[in-house]
Scaffold this motif. Structure first.
Motif, PDB file in Angstrom:
ATOM      1  N   GLU A 210       0.976  -1.450  -0.220  1.00 25.57           N
ATOM      2  CA  GLU A 210       0.459   0.090  -0.441  1.00 25.57           C
ATOM      3  C   GLU A 210       1.108   1.374  -0.190  1.00 25.57           C
ATOM      4  O   GLU A 210       0.443   2.221  -0.889  1.00 25.57           O
ATOM      5  N   VAL A 211       2.021   1.296   0.464  1.00 22.81           N
ATOM      6  CA  VAL A 211       2.987   2.662   0.823  1.00 22.81           C
ATOM      7  C   VAL A 211       3.001   2.316  -1.139  1.00 22.81           C
ATOM      8  O   VAL A 211       3.242   4.025  -1.017  1.00 22.81           O
ATOM      9  N   LEU A 212       3.752   1.601  -1.448  1.00 21.47           N
ATOM     10  CA  LEU A 212       4.581   1.377  -2.871  1.00 21.47           C
ATOM     11  C   LEU A 212       3.387   2.130  -3.879  1.00 21.47           C
ATOM     12  O   LEU A 212       4.180   2.671  -4.639  1.00 21.47           O
ATOM     13  N   GLU A 213       1.767   1.972  -3.032  1.00 21.57           N
ATOM     14  CA  GLU A 213       1.477   2.299  -4.102  1.00 21.57           C
ATOM     15  C   GLU A 213       0.886   3.382  -4.206  1.00 21.57           C
ATOM     16  O   GLU A 213       0.663   3.997  -5.165  1.00 21.57           O
ATOM     17  N   THR A 214       0.937   4.610  -2.700  1.00 26.52           N
ATOM     18  CA  THR A 214       0.341   5.439  -2.928  1.00 26.52           C
ATOM     19  C   THR A 214       1.458   6.970  -3.336  1.00 26.52           C
ATOM     20  O   THR A 214       1.595   7.402  -3.984  1.00 26.52           O
ATOM     21  N   LEU A 218       0.957   9.445  -5.761  1.00 27.59           N
ATOM     22  CA  LEU A 218       2.210  10.971  -5.967  1.00 27.59           C
ATOM     23  C   LEU A 218       2.717  10.806  -7.504  1.00 27.59           C
ATOM     24  O   LEU A 218       2.941  11.938  -8.212  1.00 27.59           O
ATOM     25  N   ARG A 219       3.415  10.026  -7.533  1.00 30.53           N
ATOM     26  CA  ARG A 219       4.516  10.125  -8.845  1.00 30.53           C
ATOM     27  C   ARG A 219       3.680  10.354 -10.044  1.00 30.53           C
ATOM     28  O   ARG A 219       3.779  11.129 -11.090  1.00 30.53           O
ATOM     29  N   GLN A 259      13.882   5.586  -8.180  1.00 31.31           N
ATOM     30  CA  GLN A 259      13.659   4.721  -9.197  1.00 31.31           C
ATOM     31  C   GLN A 259      12.073   5.012  -9.785  1.00 31.31           C
ATOM     32  O   GLN A 259      11.535   4.740 -11.327  1.00 31.31           O
ATOM     33  N   MET A 260      11.106   5.699  -9.217  1.00 32.13           N
ATOM     34  CA  MET A 260       9.764   5.659  -9.801  1.00 32.13           C
ATOM     35  C   MET A 260       9.722   7.201 -10.021  1.00 32.13           C
ATOM     36  O   MET A 260       9.398   7.504 -11.820  1.00 32.13           O
TER      37      MET A 260
END
Length: 296
Positions: A210-214, A218-219, A259-260
């Motif tokens: 979920e943190v990575l999805e959030t 944002l990106r 990386q994002m």
């Protein structure tokens, strides 16, 4: 409250420097989020002569269950001298970068956006070389209020996401996840020369996915700067800490964020929205942006 692990322990602040900063703040009758929100980094930041100013407070019109700032249904009228006093504090502290945030003022027609603009103008007049970051509320989604802040011309506009979408109702009941993303997107669309920033707290029951999805959300709205830090329970009446996230996980998120495409990711257990905010000046030098005619 659950005992903190070793990686969340901080050194006692240097009393002389902390006292000097507090003396200036008391003399000018100013509030800081460092003190009002019980920030764990207050010693380090005050020792360095930095502070995040809290305007329009100290009482807030929202009662977020994670936040240590006082709730007040009937806050005081705005003080027209506050912007001048804030600028004088910036001068006395010799700040090269200043962060200005506020309580939520949902009682005001434009949510206090004009007070932000006045503070920015006063700092510009007194300390023209100081870069300015504002950490703003969502203004209940008002585009007009946001436009007032953008037109004032800070270098950085920060609005915190705080948590993952699934936890919004519990953690940020008067906020709205999509409204947060729209605010950041509007800043980027209307003022592409400004830097946008947001922050996430962890340890409230979110999953790593979920943190990575959030972060990806944002990106997707071209957020430039991200902060990720451990939530700490201020008092027994606030939300409990569900987990203490180890430093290696924060490092994974930092690398994933780079990386994002985030220009800067500050991710550690003690990171807060304004922690080491002055590093944005290096970012501005390495990724300069020129204002377009008509954007301000």
């Amino acid at each position: 409250m659950t005992a903190k692990p070793d990686w969340l322990r901080v050194k006692a602040p240097q009393r002389e420097r902390v006292g000097a900063v507090q003396s200036i703040l008391r003399d000018l009758s100013l509030n800081t989020v460092c003190e009002e929100a019980s920030c764990p980094n207050i010693g380090e930041c005050f020792k360095a002569g930095t502070a995040t100013f809290l305007i329009m407070g100290p009482a807030c019109t929202r009662a977020c269950p994670y936040c240590d700032i006082d709730f007040e249904k009937h806050p005081q009228p705005l003080d027209p001298t506050e912007p001048t006093r804030l600028a004088e504090a910036v001068r006395r502290l010799g700040l090269r970068h200043v962060v200005i945030t506020s309580v939520n003022r949902d009682d005001l027609p434009e949510g206090g956006a004009t007070q932000f603009a006045c503070c920015i103008a006063q700092v510009r007049a007194l300390m023209p070389e100081t870069t300015i970051e504002v950490l703003i509320p969502d203004f209940c989604g008002s585009e007009d209020a946001l436009s007032i802040v953008i037109a004032a011309g800070p270098e950085v506009i920060n609005h915190n996401t705080e948590t993952v979408p699934r936890l919004y109702r519990r953690v940020r009941p008067q906020g709205d996840y999509q409204r947060t993303l729209r605010l950041l997107e509007r800043v980027r669309r209307s003022a592409p020369h400004l830097y946008t920033k947001s922050g996430i707290m962890v340890g409230l029951g979110e999953s790593e996915a979920e943190v990575l999805e959030t972060m990806a959300d944002l990106r997707a709205v071209h957020c430039d700067i991200l902060t990720i830090g451990q939530y700490l329970q201020p008092t027994p009446k606030h939300l409990k800490v569900e987990s203490f996230v180890p430093p290696e996980t924060f490092e994974r998120w930092r690398l994933a964020g780079e990386q994002m495409g985030f220009l800067q990711v500050v991710s550690s257990p003690l990171t807060r929205s304004s922690y080491h905010a002055e590093q944005v000046q290096a970012l501005m030098r390495s990724h300069p942006r020129t204002p377009k005619i008509g954007t301000l």
